[in-house]
Design a protein around this motif. Structure first.
Motif, PDB file in Angstrom:
ATOM      1  N   GLU A 164     -20.366  11.769 -14.328  1.00  0.00           N
ATOM      2  CA  GLU A 164     -20.023  12.321 -15.651  1.00  0.00           C
ATOM      3  C   GLU A 164     -19.804  11.166 -16.621  1.00  0.00           C
ATOM      4  O   GLU A 164     -19.020  10.263 -16.368  1.00  0.00           O
ATOM      5  N   LYS A 165     -20.496  11.276 -17.752  1.00  0.00           N
ATOM      6  CA  LYS A 165     -20.428  10.215 -18.767  1.00  0.00           C
ATOM      7  C   LYS A 165     -19.043  10.132 -19.450  1.00  0.00           C
ATOM      8  O   LYS A 165     -18.513   9.042 -19.672  1.00  0.00           O
ATOM      9  N   GLY A 199     -17.779  19.080 -19.880  1.00  0.00           N
ATOM     10  CA  GLY A 199     -18.680  19.209 -21.028  1.00  0.00           C
ATOM     11  C   GLY A 199     -18.389  20.446 -21.862  1.00  0.00           C
ATOM     12  O   GLY A 199     -17.240  20.897 -21.980  1.00  0.00           O
ATOM     13  N   THR A 200     -19.423  21.002 -22.434  1.00  0.00           N
ATOM     14  CA  THR A 200     -19.265  22.196 -23.274  1.00  0.00           C
ATOM     15  C   THR A 200     -18.774  23.378 -22.439  1.00  0.00           C
ATOM     16  O   THR A 200     -18.030  24.232 -22.935  1.00  0.00           O
ATOM     17  N   SER A 201     -19.179  23.410 -21.177  1.00  0.00           N
ATOM     18  CA  SER A 201     -18.759  24.519 -20.323  1.00  0.00           C
ATOM     19  C   SER A 201     -17.237  24.665 -20.338  1.00  0.00           C
ATOM     20  O   SER A 201     -16.708  25.784 -20.337  1.00  0.00           O
ATOM     21  N   SER A 231     -15.907  26.384 -23.476  1.00  0.00           N
ATOM     22  CA  SER A 231     -16.615  27.622 -23.821  1.00  0.00           C
ATOM     23  C   SER A 231     -15.779  28.867 -23.510  1.00  0.00           C
ATOM     24  O   SER A 231     -14.710  28.783 -22.906  1.00  0.00           O
ATOM     25  N   GLY A 232     -16.349  30.002 -23.898  1.00  0.00           N
ATOM     26  CA  GLY A 232     -15.724  31.276 -23.542  1.00  0.00           C
ATOM     27  C   GLY A 232     -15.890  31.608 -22.069  1.00  0.00           C
ATOM     28  O   GLY A 232     -15.262  32.550 -21.568  1.00  0.00           O
ATOM     29  N   VAL A 274     -18.081  33.091 -20.503  1.00  0.00           N
ATOM     30  CA  VAL A 274     -18.763  34.343 -20.142  1.00  0.00           C
ATOM     31  C   VAL A 274     -20.184  34.018 -19.663  1.00  0.00           C
ATOM     32  O   VAL A 274     -20.885  33.213 -20.277  1.00  0.00           O
ATOM     33  N   VAL A 307     -25.150   7.923 -17.080  1.00  0.00           N
ATOM     34  CA  VAL A 307     -26.360   7.361 -16.468  1.00  0.00           C
ATOM     35  C   VAL A 307     -27.315   6.960 -17.580  1.00  0.00           C
ATOM     36  O   VAL A 307     -27.613   7.761 -18.469  1.00  0.00           O
ATOM     37  N   SER A 354     -20.449  14.361 -26.074  1.00  0.00           N
ATOM     38  CA  SER A 354     -21.147  13.452 -25.145  1.00  0.00           C
ATOM     39  C   SER A 354     -22.546  13.968 -24.793  1.00  0.00           C
ATOM     40  O   SER A 354     -23.276  13.305 -24.050  1.00  0.00           O
ATOM     41  N   ASN A 355     -22.920  15.117 -25.330  1.00  0.00           N
ATOM     42  CA  ASN A 355     -24.264  15.665 -25.075  1.00  0.00           C
ATOM     43  C   ASN A 355     -25.249  15.103 -26.090  1.00  0.00           C
ATOM     44  O   ASN A 355     -25.480  15.686 -27.155  1.00  0.00           O
ATOM     45  N   ASP A 366     -29.358  12.547 -23.211  1.00  0.00           N
ATOM     46  CA  ASP A 366     -29.688  11.462 -22.263  1.00  0.00           C
ATOM     47  C   ASP A 366     -30.602  11.958 -21.143  1.00  0.00           C
ATOM     48  O   ASP A 366     -31.575  11.300 -20.782  1.00  0.00           O
ATOM     49  N   ASN A 409     -28.610  23.148 -20.251  1.00  0.00           N
ATOM     50  CA  ASN A 409     -29.224  22.925 -21.559  1.00  0.00           C
ATOM     51  C   ASN A 409     -30.155  21.719 -21.621  1.00  0.00           C
ATOM     52  O   ASN A 409     -30.834  21.523 -22.626  1.00  0.00           O
ATOM     53  N   GLY A 441     -22.965  35.288 -23.148  1.00  0.00           N
ATOM     54  CA  GLY A 441     -22.958  34.615 -21.850  1.00  0.00           C
ATOM     55  C   GLY A 441     -24.336  34.246 -21.356  1.00  0.00           C
ATOM     56  O   GLY A 441     -24.500  33.793 -20.223  1.00  0.00           O
ATOM     57  N   THR A 497     -26.181  31.764 -22.148  1.00  0.00           N
ATOM     58  CA  THR A 497     -26.410  30.324 -21.907  1.00  0.00           C
ATOM     59  C   THR A 497     -25.779  29.902 -20.575  1.00  0.00           C
ATOM     60  O   THR A 497     -26.416  29.251 -19.764  1.00  0.00           O
ATOM     61  N   LEU A 498     -24.543  30.323 -20.325  1.00  0.00           N
ATOM     62  CA  LEU A 498     -23.940  29.983 -19.029  1.00  0.00           C
ATOM     63  C   LEU A 498     -24.607  30.755 -17.895  1.00  0.00           C
ATOM     64  O   LEU A 498     -24.778  30.233 -16.793  1.00  0.00           O
TER      65      LEU A 498
HETATM   66  C1  LIG Z   1     -16.792  27.211 -28.380  1.00  0.00           C
HETATM   67  C2  LIG Z   1     -17.920  27.536 -27.444  1.00  0.00           C
HETATM   68  C3  LIG Z   1     -17.925  28.748 -26.767  1.00  0.00           C
HETATM   69  C4  LIG Z   1     -18.960  29.066 -25.907  1.00  0.00           C
HETATM   70  N1  LIG Z   1     -18.882  30.210 -25.191  1.00  0.00           N
HETATM   71  C5  LIG Z   1     -19.869  30.527 -24.334  1.00  0.00           C
HETATM   72  C6  LIG Z   1     -19.774  31.680 -23.513  1.00  0.00           C
HETATM   73  O1  LIG Z   1     -18.753  32.371 -23.468  1.00  0.00           O
HETATM   74  N2  LIG Z   1     -20.840  31.979 -22.724  1.00  0.00           N
HETATM   75  C7  LIG Z   1     -21.967  31.212 -22.687  1.00  0.00           C
HETATM   76  O2  LIG Z   1     -22.922  31.552 -21.991  1.00  0.00           O
HETATM   77  N3  LIG Z   1     -22.051  30.068 -23.410  1.00  0.00           N
HETATM   78  C8  LIG Z   1     -21.023  29.705 -24.207  1.00  0.00           C
HETATM   79  N4  LIG Z   1     -21.103  28.543 -24.912  1.00  0.00           N
HETATM   80  C9  LIG Z   1     -22.261  27.643 -24.668  1.00  0.00           C
HETATM   81  C10 LIG Z   1     -22.133  27.016 -23.267  1.00  0.00           C
HETATM   82  O3  LIG Z   1     -20.836  26.531 -23.099  1.00  0.00           O
HETATM   83  C11 LIG Z   1     -23.123  25.868 -23.021  1.00  0.00           C
HETATM   84  O4  LIG Z   1     -24.418  26.251 -23.392  1.00  0.00           O
HETATM   85  C12 LIG Z   1     -23.096  25.490 -21.529  1.00  0.00           C
HETATM   86  O5  LIG Z   1     -21.777  25.170 -21.163  1.00  0.00           O
HETATM   87  C13 LIG Z   1     -24.000  24.311 -21.202  1.00  0.00           C
HETATM   88  O6  LIG Z   1     -23.775  23.948 -19.859  1.00  0.00           O
HETATM   89  P1  LIG Z   1     -24.420  22.611 -19.268  1.00  0.00           P
HETATM   90  O7  LIG Z   1     -23.913  22.493 -17.887  1.00  0.00           O
HETATM   91  O8  LIG Z   1     -25.874  22.612 -19.499  1.00  0.00           O
HETATM   92  O9  LIG Z   1     -23.841  21.452 -20.201  1.00  0.00           O
HETATM   93  P2  LIG Z   1     -22.357  20.932 -20.418  1.00  0.00           P
HETATM   94  O10 LIG Z   1     -21.350  21.887 -19.951  1.00  0.00           O
HETATM   95  O11 LIG Z   1     -22.253  20.482 -21.819  1.00  0.00           O
HETATM   96  O12 LIG Z   1     -22.274  19.670 -19.455  1.00  0.00           O
HETATM   97  C14 LIG Z   1     -23.073  18.542 -19.668  1.00  0.00           C
HETATM   98  C15 LIG Z   1     -22.292  17.330 -19.204  1.00  0.00           C
HETATM   99  O13 LIG Z   1     -23.199  16.237 -19.039  1.00  0.00           O
HETATM  100  C16 LIG Z   1     -22.542  15.063 -19.436  1.00  0.00           C
HETATM  101  N5  LIG Z   1     -23.513  14.009 -19.730  1.00  0.00           N
HETATM  102  C17 LIG Z   1     -24.283  13.868 -20.836  1.00  0.00           C
HETATM  103  N6  LIG Z   1     -25.045  12.761 -20.723  1.00  0.00           N
HETATM  104  C18 LIG Z   1     -24.744  12.192 -19.533  1.00  0.00           C
HETATM  105  C19 LIG Z   1     -25.173  11.016 -18.862  1.00  0.00           C
HETATM  106  N7  LIG Z   1     -26.076  10.185 -19.401  1.00  0.00           N
HETATM  107  N8  LIG Z   1     -24.635  10.716 -17.655  1.00  0.00           N
HETATM  108  C20 LIG Z   1     -23.698  11.535 -17.090  1.00  0.00           C
HETATM  109  N9  LIG Z   1     -23.245  12.646 -17.688  1.00  0.00           N
HETATM  110  C21 LIG Z   1     -23.765  12.992 -18.903  1.00  0.00           C
HETATM  111  C22 LIG Z   1     -21.752  15.507 -20.650  1.00  0.00           C
HETATM  112  O14 LIG Z   1     -20.723  14.579 -20.943  1.00  0.00           O
HETATM  113  C23 LIG Z   1     -21.239  16.869 -20.216  1.00  0.00           C
HETATM  114  O15 LIG Z   1     -19.987  16.759 -19.605  1.00  0.00           O
HETATM  115  C24 LIG Z   1     -20.056  28.172 -25.750  1.00  0.00           C
HETATM  116  C25 LIG Z   1     -20.063  26.951 -26.417  1.00  0.00           C
HETATM  117  C26 LIG Z   1     -18.996  26.624 -27.258  1.00  0.00           C
HETATM  118  C27 LIG Z   1     -19.012  25.310 -27.957  1.00  0.00           C
END
Ligand SMILES: Cc1cc2nc3c(=O)[nH]c(=O)nc-3n(C[C@H](O)[C@H](O)[C@H](O)COP(=O)(O)OP(=O)(O)OC[C@H]3O[C@@H](n4cnc5c(N)ncnc54)[C@H](O)[C@@H]3O)c2cc1C
Length: 527
Positions: free
Chosen positions: A38-39, A45-47, A50-51, A53, A213, A266-267, A270, A492, A506, A508-509
């Motif tokens: 984790e960076k 991260g966004t998860s 998030s909500g 859901v 990374v 941090s997104n 990369d 994402n 929900g 996206t999650l």
């Molecule tokens: C306020 C809010 C509410 C939301 N509510 C919902 C909801 O209820 N339901 C839903 O479906 N979606 C919701 N979303 C959207 C959802 O949270 C995201 O689309 C989802 O969490 C993305 O998951 P992920 O695992 O792809 O990325 P993330 O959860 O963002 O995780 C990516 C991680 O990768 C790390 N990273 C980045 N680059 C590097 C690197 N070079 N090396 C190592 N680590 C790195 C980041 O630091 C981060 O921690 C919401 C978003 C927000 C902002």
């Protein structure tokens, strides 16, 4: 701090959001050695903010209250994705989502319940309630130290989504919130991430923070990763590093209009760039998980300009949204993703975006009933623009006063009739879900009492959803459609399975978890 990491593992996961942690846990179930890099200094991260859901149709927790079937979900998804996604892929999604929910429920610490919300288009054939899953609270006292390692919430108080829906317009239970804050309890996305962190570590997954990374090189049959914390050699790599929304260069390269991110800063794309350099191909690059945001000029996230979700404010009665011409341009209460797409519209006469800038316009009655952008009920945010009459407000916004007055008068007539023939605001059950059920109409009320206030609204994003093209099991594919070594992607960083659609709260999650589950299972079974 450099940790001089020097590891040999089966699987290296880049990113600790829901996608990364689900892939890590599921791969570890098959006996794989796994490290999550984790960076950021905090996990999730966004998860985590998030909500939480997750939209995962036809899952076993829907029970008899919320009937569903593969065929109903397929019909709905076919319409929602505009026929752009092959039926075979949608069937894969429905089947695998159900399997992922069962695994989460039976094999991990994540506790889920069906959320009684309707799909975003409840009038379309095949729509249902209960496809979204709400996460139960994560008790900080049961697992000391875990929640302190997780990115803190930015928007939601520590209540579940079920509780939030029940309290939407009437304000939150302060006692419950104080109690949960004192206990270090996380809810929503924070509970999802915390429960997954515990599940991962119980399986022996190593999680390293401060380990961004920045290089990925083929190394024999596997990969060599260089990170801020040191080096890892892995037989397979899972890119789960989120979207590219915080990278202005990538935004300008791919998106149809600038968007304000409210995701983890941090997104920065990369994983997308690492995957491209490794030979991966991309798809759906213009799409984002959209959300209109209230653009407080002073709002910062990790020091960078951000905003707050505007969907509740836009839904509640006594508000409208207008563009610089002083006209309404969309059903303000429609789901945030579909609303956000309207900001892409270009006026062919001027070549400019027709609805950027835009403003939420409210009257004093609205201010006396609802919070705007987190300010206490009864207070107007300091950054709002105000006028004692609609005409005065128009002058302050440099909008034509006659047009704005006409827009408000027309809307007021519709609101009094309880019917918006122009944009159908509040007609759908999905619109009304975040409305105020205590009012004569949950989404419509005339704007009559001055002073009037305007809050800048901008297109925003929860994260981009264009990215690396994968097969069903998450293998990154090159431009010939062939797998790129043992390189996988989920969440994402990858191209969305839904084209440019957001079928329900929900999505996206739900899609991140589903793909990550498939990735982890493939690594467990075949690596
Ligand atoms: C306020 C809010 C509410 C939301 N509510 C919902 C909801 O209820 N339901 C839903 O479906 N979606 C919701 N979303 C959207 C959802 O949270 C995201 O689309 C989802 O969490 C993305 O998951 P992920 O695992 O792809 O990325 P993330 O959860 O963002 O995780 C990516 C991680 O990768 C790390 N990273 C980045 N680059 C590097 C690197 N070079 N090396 C190592 N680590 C790195 C980041 O630091 C981060 O921690 C919401 C978003 C927000 C902002």
């Amino acid at each position: 701090m450099t940790l001089d990491l020097d590891l040999d593992v089966d699987v290296a996961v880049i990113g600790s959001g829901a996608a990364g942690l689900v892939a890590a846990c599921r791969a570890a179930d098959g006996g794989r050695t796994v490290v999550v890099l984790e960076k950021a200094d905090l996990l999730g991260g966004t998860s985590a903010v998030s909500g939480g859901v997750a939209w995962m149709p036809n899952h076993h927790l829907m029970g008899p209250d919320y009937p569903d079937s593969t065929e109903a979900a397929l019909t709905y998804l076919t319409t929602a994705t505009g026929g752009q996604v092959p039926a075979q892929t949608l069937r894969w999604y429905i089947r695998t989502a159900g399997e992922a929910v069962r695994w989460l429920d039976e094999r991990t610490r994540v506790r889920l319940v069906a959320l009684p919300r309707p799909d975003y288009h409840p009038d379309w054939a095949g729509a249902a309630r209960g496809r979204g899953l709400d996460v139960q609270p994560f008790d900080g006292t049961e697992y000391p130290g875990v929640t302190a390692r997780i990115r803190p919430p930015t928007y939601f108080p520590p209540i579940t989504m079920t509780e939030r829906d029940a309290m939407a317009a009437s304000g939150f239970d302060a006692e419950l919130i104080a109690h949960r804050n004192a206990a270090g309890t996380r809810t929503m996305g924070g509970a999802l991430v915390a429960s997954l962190v515990v599940s991962a570590e119980e399986r022996g997954v190593q999680i390293v923070t401060g380990a961004g990374v920045d290089e990925l090189r083929p190394d024999g049959d596997g990969w060599r990763l260089t990170s801020a914390a040191g080096t890892v050699r892995a037989r397979a790599v899972v890119l789960a590093s989120g979207g590219f929304e915080w990278n202005p260069r990538l935004q300008a390269a791919f998106l149809p209009n600038p968007v304000t991110p409210i995701s983890a800063p941090s997104n920065t794309g990369d994983g997308l760039e690492l995957g491209l350099a490794a030979g991966g191909s991309v798809g759906t690059m213009r799409a984002v998980w959209g959300v209109p945001v209230l653009q407080d000029p002073d709002h910062r996230y990790d020091g960078r300009p951000s905003g707050r979700m505007a969907n509740v404010e836009l839904t509640l009665p006594g508000s409208i949204m207008v563009n610089a011409a002083g006209r309404r341009f969309v059903n303000e209460a429609v789901n945030y993703h579909d609303l956000n797409k309207v900001f892409r519209t270009i006026d062919p006469n001027t070549g400019q975006h027709e609805h950027i800038p835009a403003w939420l316009v409210v009257d004093s009655g609205y201010v006396s009933r609802y919070s705007i952008g987190g300010t206490p009920v009864g207070q107007v945010p300091g950054w709002a623009i105000s006028g004692s009459t609609v005409e005065e407000l128009a002058a302050a916004l440099a909008i034509d006063a006659f047009t704005l007055a006409q827009t408000v008068a027309e809307f007021n007539k519709y609101a009094a009739d309880g019917h918006d023939p122009l944009f159908h605001r509040g007609e759908s059950a999905a619109d009304r879900y975040l409305g105020d059920a205590r009012q004569p109409h949950p989404c419509l009320a005339p704007l009559t009492q001055g002073p009037f206030h305007a809050i800048p609204i901008r297109p925003g994003t929860l994260g981009t959803c264009g990215g690396l093209v994968t097969d069903e099991d998450g293998r990154v594919l090159n431009r010939r459609g062939e797998p790129v070594g043992n390189l996988y992607a989920a969440g994402n960083v990858a191209a969305t399975v839904f084209a440019d659609a957001y079928p329900g709260g929900g999505a996206t999650l739900g899609s991140a978890i589903t793909r990550a589950f498939a990735v982890g299972r493939t690594l467990a079974d075949t690596l």
